[in-house]
Enzyme design. Structure first.
Site, PDB file in Angstrom:
ATOM      1  N   PHE A  69      -3.560  -7.388   0.944  1.00 39.46           N
ATOM      2  CA  PHE A  69      -3.330  -7.163   2.376  1.00 39.46           C
ATOM      3  C   PHE A  69      -2.428  -8.214   2.999  1.00 39.46           C
ATOM      4  O   PHE A  69      -2.554  -8.538   4.177  1.00 39.46           O
ATOM      5  CB  PHE A  69      -4.659  -7.084   3.123  1.00 39.46           C
ATOM      6  CG  PHE A  69      -5.635  -6.132   2.496  1.00 39.46           C
ATOM      7  CD1 PHE A  69      -5.308  -4.805   2.307  1.00 39.46           C
ATOM      8  CD2 PHE A  69      -6.878  -6.566   2.066  1.00 39.46           C
ATOM      9  CE1 PHE A  69      -6.199  -3.923   1.718  1.00 39.46           C
ATOM     10  CE2 PHE A  69      -7.774  -5.689   1.476  1.00 39.46           C
ATOM     11  CZ  PHE A  69      -7.431  -4.366   1.298  1.00 39.46           C
ATOM     12  N   ARG A 106       9.713  11.098  -0.407  1.00 40.39           N
ATOM     13  CA  ARG A 106       9.080  11.728  -1.573  1.00 40.39           C
ATOM     14  C   ARG A 106       7.668  11.193  -1.756  1.00 40.39           C
ATOM     15  O   ARG A 106       7.440   9.976  -1.717  1.00 40.39           O
ATOM     16  CB  ARG A 106       9.893  11.455  -2.837  1.00 40.39           C
ATOM     17  CG  ARG A 106       9.322  12.174  -4.071  1.00 40.39           C
ATOM     18  CD  ARG A 106       9.900  11.641  -5.357  1.00 40.39           C
ATOM     19  NE  ARG A 106      11.310  11.926  -5.516  1.00 40.39           N
ATOM     20  CZ  ARG A 106      11.812  13.046  -6.048  1.00 40.39           C
ATOM     21  NH1 ARG A 106      11.001  13.999  -6.450  1.00 40.39           N
ATOM     22  NH2 ARG A 106      13.116  13.207  -6.156  1.00 40.39           N
ATOM     23  N   GLY A 157       7.380  -1.971  -2.556  1.00 42.44           N
ATOM     24  CA  GLY A 157       7.202  -2.112  -3.992  1.00 42.44           C
ATOM     25  C   GLY A 157       7.362  -0.818  -4.754  1.00 42.44           C
ATOM     26  O   GLY A 157       8.085  -0.753  -5.757  1.00 42.44           O
ATOM     27  N   VAL A 186       4.481   3.442   2.182  1.00 43.49           N
ATOM     28  CA  VAL A 186       3.206   4.110   2.450  1.00 43.49           C
ATOM     29  C   VAL A 186       2.127   3.112   2.875  1.00 43.49           C
ATOM     30  O   VAL A 186       1.399   3.325   3.835  1.00 43.49           O
ATOM     31  CB  VAL A 186       2.715   4.882   1.205  1.00 43.49           C
ATOM     32  CG1 VAL A 186       1.385   5.571   1.496  1.00 43.49           C
ATOM     33  CG2 VAL A 186       3.744   5.890   0.741  1.00 43.49           C
ATOM     34  N   GLU A 194       1.526   0.389   4.429  1.00 46.23           N
ATOM     35  CA  GLU A 194       1.283  -0.220   5.737  1.00 46.23           C
ATOM     36  C   GLU A 194       1.392   0.778   6.888  1.00 46.23           C
ATOM     37  O   GLU A 194       1.160   0.421   8.040  1.00 46.23           O
ATOM     38  CB  GLU A 194       2.259  -1.382   5.937  1.00 46.23           C
ATOM     39  CG  GLU A 194       1.986  -2.508   4.963  1.00 46.23           C
ATOM     40  CD  GLU A 194       3.064  -3.577   4.956  1.00 46.23           C
ATOM     41  OE1 GLU A 194       2.748  -4.715   5.326  1.00 46.23           O
ATOM     42  OE2 GLU A 194       4.196  -3.275   4.572  1.00 46.23           O
ATOM     43  N   LYS A 227      -2.469  11.708  -4.529  1.00 49.74           N
ATOM     44  CA  LYS A 227      -3.795  11.094  -4.445  1.00 49.74           C
ATOM     45  C   LYS A 227      -3.700   9.614  -4.080  1.00 49.74           C
ATOM     46  O   LYS A 227      -4.404   9.148  -3.169  1.00 49.74           O
ATOM     47  CB  LYS A 227      -4.542  11.250  -5.772  1.00 49.74           C
ATOM     48  CG  LYS A 227      -5.946  10.655  -5.765  1.00 49.74           C
ATOM     49  CD  LYS A 227      -6.679  10.899  -7.082  1.00 49.74           C
ATOM     50  CE  LYS A 227      -7.084  12.349  -7.209  1.00 49.74           C
ATOM     51  NZ  LYS A 227      -7.974  12.569  -8.382  1.00 49.74           N
ATOM     52  N   THR A 228      -2.849   8.867  -4.763  1.00 50.04           N
ATOM     53  CA  THR A 228      -2.764   7.437  -4.461  1.00 50.04           C
ATOM     54  C   THR A 228      -2.135   7.201  -3.090  1.00 50.04           C
ATOM     55  O   THR A 228      -2.502   6.259  -2.391  1.00 50.04           O
ATOM     56  CB  THR A 228      -1.982   6.688  -5.544  1.00 50.04           C
ATOM     57  OG1 THR A 228      -0.656   7.215  -5.650  1.00 50.04           O
ATOM     58  CG2 THR A 228      -2.673   6.793  -6.894  1.00 50.04           C
ATOM     59  N   LEU A 273       5.129  10.239  -4.214  1.00 49.55           N
ATOM     60  CA  LEU A 273       5.133   9.938  -5.644  1.00 49.55           C
ATOM     61  C   LEU A 273       3.842  10.402  -6.319  1.00 49.55           C
ATOM     62  O   LEU A 273       3.871  10.893  -7.455  1.00 49.55           O
ATOM     63  CB  LEU A 273       5.326   8.438  -5.857  1.00 49.55           C
ATOM     64  CG  LEU A 273       6.657   7.875  -5.343  1.00 49.55           C
ATOM     65  CD1 LEU A 273       6.649   6.353  -5.405  1.00 49.55           C
ATOM     66  CD2 LEU A 273       7.827   8.428  -6.154  1.00 49.55           C
TER      67      LEU A 273
END
Length: 730
Positions: free
Chosen positions: A245, A614, A510, A689, A691, A619-620, A616
């Site tokens: 974080f 996009r 990242g 994604v 933040e 789910k994550t 990727l």
């Protein structure tokens, strides 16, 4: 090696033609079994032969100067190996984002600042001995109350300069409708589940650090500088990180102290910060005061927009919370002012915590927009639609992609926004709120190496980290998509500073950067495969471990012919980054129930719709957004670190008193995507994604509370004591 800087919108041809259908799929995390079975080891796990344990001794006062350190009692305790305080490399600063040695090693910048380290045969002895070290100090200025310090406008720190466009004051005077509101947010801790911990060892002058860190490439350089050694003599390992974080983006002082201790005693050393000590040795998010001024006509068109704030920092650090960062391109308005002023305090360093700027700036701006909508008699979504800019209102750049209005529309449809009703169920007052979300998108330098082995399996290598975000999985999906391999035919190796330098986990850059480098490496491999097939790269079809071209199909293992194919991809920002305005967007919708007698708040529903380029891994990505939304809820209703302004202590430095949202506080949460591949952002077309989810989420909760009760709380968090004063009037 393929080296792409983003000088033009770029979508790799092979990615557009890919047929494996892995990217975007909600594939479970490939490292999940290792985590649930305990075979995924973290920084403090495992005990090398001869291991010793270290505990840090902190300054006993909040400002001033160390005059003497008495170690005799501690050193006499059985099991104590050493008490070290005389090494000039000891980090006295406590700025987690930039550990460094200081020429003025006696100065105390904050309470708990490292002044010594105790090393013992076991952790219990080390803790006991640390309490017996007596630090003598003389007090200093004691600037512990940020609200009592002078405000500096021309401070010269932070990465976000003040912005003035047009004549704001004149526009506010001319405006038919104006809003002028003040909001405050408290100190927030980056409360990761895994503690800040490291295991360090020296071997023939080379240092190996197994640590809990988000960005290990820069970590190795920071450690080398602090210790006065060559970067090539430092290896940093972080294969699994239990959350960060922002608090683990830099090198904490405990790492440097442990390395000094290991060198002194000639043995490996472990260190782990207790929760209470983490509050002092890891940077936190600054408390802020914010002012939002808006001028508009009676139809709701904004002509003047100002978001100004004040944040704190100590004398030993240069970061400044960029309060209006997420506000810059969010709404139209030709006259604009954004700035963050500074107060200097004698407290631990403030630094980048998840979504710096947006996470707390969105409280003020999105609540102010809600207040303006009420004042104008407009639906909050209608007001936002009216003020949706066609280009970036700060610099005039075109947006790379921007689907914010679609997020409003889809979110409203799924939530049932138009059918909502403010109502009462017994003693419970029911209300609804919404808010926009924005997080700036960045492309950073990143490399990845991909090897297609003789058995037809692929190995992806880079020094990225996985802090619970799904890095292992999305890198495997990317390589599998490009090379036509099932997910179980791709191995991912990350978390080692000896691997190609990547972006690290932070700033929401990242995933897009590392996956783009992986795509480019795979493009080179495909070019070589095409040569071996005597075909053009664009004629190849790669699927299920086979290569097909010209009516001929060959297994990858057969085509490789006993010799691996290795390629490296490298990406970074370029002209395209400067030409376009890039951000991820979203819209939050919330239903709350507020008890009319006690002021208790229960969030019943949360729904978010997001534009992240996009997707990727569905789910994550959803998991990241849900985590951010939960944190926004937690900020709105509970999280606040309290400073004792008499002595510079945090009153609630641990999980016992620093109240984070728990399972019972969190309702069912829905996440949905508006997907448009953003070729301007990076070669893989993905935007940030991690933040985005926290941005605006807390404001949506606060707006729903106001809708339910008519009580507008502007000093966050919205605790029941702040609501009770208004509730008897209902």
């Amino acid at each position: 090696m393929t080296d792409i800087t983003m000088d033009r919108a770029h979508r790799p041809d092979a990615l557009a033609r890919a047929r494996q259908n892995l990217l975007g799929q909600p594939i479970p995390r490939i490292e999940g079994p290792a985590k649930v079975t305990g075979t995924a080891t973290y920084a403090y796990e495992g005990a090398p032969d001869g291991i010793a344990y270290a505990v840090i001794v902190g300054a006993p006062i909040g400002s001033g100067r160390v005059t003497a350190i008495d170690t005799a009692t501690a050193e006499a305790l059985p099991g104590v190996i050493a008490v070290i305080h005389d090494d000039p490399r000891i980090v006295t600063g406590g700025s987690n984002s930039q550990a460094q040695a200081h020429s003025d090693t006696d100065t105390i910048f904050h309470y708990g600042q490292p002044v010594a380290i105790v090393v013992a045969e076991d952790q219990a002895v080390a803790r006991d001995a640390a309490k017996r070290v007596v630090v003598h100090a003389e007090p200093g200025a004691d600037r512990f109350d940020a609200g009592a310090q002078p405000v500096q406008r021309d401070h010269g720190i932070g990465f976000l300069p003040a912005i003035d466009i047009g004549d704001l004051d004149a526009a506010l005077e001319r405006a038919e409708v104006t809003l002028d509101r003040h909001y405050t947010t408290p100190v927030h801790f980056p409360a990761a589940l895994e503690p800040h911990a490291s295991t360090v060892r020296w071997d023939d002058g080379k240092l190996t650090v197994r640590t809990s860190n988000q960005v290990i490439g820069s970590a190795s350089a920071t450690i080398a500088t602090a210790l006065g050694i060559d970067k090539g003599d430092v290896r940093v390992l972080a294969p699994f990180v239990g959350g960060g974080f922002g608090g683990k983006t830099g090198v904490g002082p405990e790492v440097i102290l442990a390395a000094i201790a290991a060198e002194r005693i000639g043995r490996p050393v472990k260190v782990a910060l207790p929760r209470a000590q983490t509050a002092y040795l890891v940077h936190h998010r600054s408390a802020t005061t914010q002012r939002v001024r808006i001028g508009a006509d009676r139809d709701g068109r904004i002509t003047a927009f100002a978001h100004e704030g004040v944040a704190a920092q100590n004398d030993d650090a240069s970061f400044l919370e960029p309060i209006p960062f997420g506000s810059l391109p969010l709404y139209a308005g030709e006259n604009r002012r954004f700035r963050t002023d500074l107060v200097r305090v004698d407290l631990p360093a403030t630094g980048a915590v998840r979504a710096p700027g947006e996470a707390i700036g969105s409280f003020a701006v999105e609540c102010a927009m809600d207040e303006l909508a009420v004042q104008l008699g407009l639906d909050p979504i209608a007001l936002r639609r009216i003020n949706e800019p066609r280009v970036d209102p700060v610099n005039g750049k075109p947006f790379s992609t921007r689907r914010l209005v679609d997020c409003y529309d889809e979110g409203a449809r799924r939530f049932g926004w138009d059918a909502r009703q403010k109502r009462r169920e017994g003693n419970w007052l029911i209300g609804h709120g919404m808010a926009a979300a924005l997080r700036g998108n960045f492309t950073v330098k990143a490399e990845a190496r991909v090897r297609l082995d003789t058995d037809g399996r692929a190995i992806v290598e880079c020094d990225m980290t996985d802090i619970g975000t799904g890095t292992y999985t999305i890198l495997a999906q990317t390589a599998g998509e490009m090379l036509g391999l099932p997910i179980d035919r791709v191995e991912v190796r990350i978390g080692d500073s000896d691997l190609p330098a990547s972006a690290g986990s932070g700033g929401s850059f990242g995933a897009g950067s590392a996956c783009s480098a992986t795509v480019l490496a795979c493009e080179d491999i495909i070019t070589e495969l095409a040569r071996r097939m005597n075909a053009a790269p664009e004629d190849l079809v790669l699927q299920d471990g086979c290569v097909t071209a010209g009516g001929r199909s060959v297994a990858l293992a057969d085509l490789i012919r006993g010799e691996s194919i290795v390629a490296t991809g490298k990406t970074g920002p370029g002209a395209e980054t400067k030409r376009t305005s890039q951000a991820s967007h979203g819209a939050h919708f919330v239903e709350v129930a507020v008890h009319a007698v006690t002021g208790e708040v229960r969030v019943r529903r949360m729904l978010g719709v997001f534009d992240i380029g996009r997707v990727l891994n569905a789910k994550t990505a959803a998991s990241q957004l849900i985590g951010g939304m939960i944190w926004g809820l937690s900020y709105a209703l509970g999280e606040a670190a309290e400073v004792d302004t008499r002595n510079g202590h945090f009153v609630n430095p641990d999980f016992g008193e620093y109240h984070v949202a728990v399972h019972a506080d969190v309702p069912p949460i829905e996440v949905h995507f508006i997907e448009e591949i953003d070729d301007h952002a990076n070669p893989v077309g993905a935007k940030g994604v991690g933040e985005l989810g926290i941005s605006g989420a807390g404001a949506a909760v606060a707006n729903a509370i106001h809708d339910a009760t008519g009580v507008r709380v502007r000093d966050f968090p919205v605790t029941l004591d702040k609501l009770l004063a208004g509730l008897p009037n209902l």
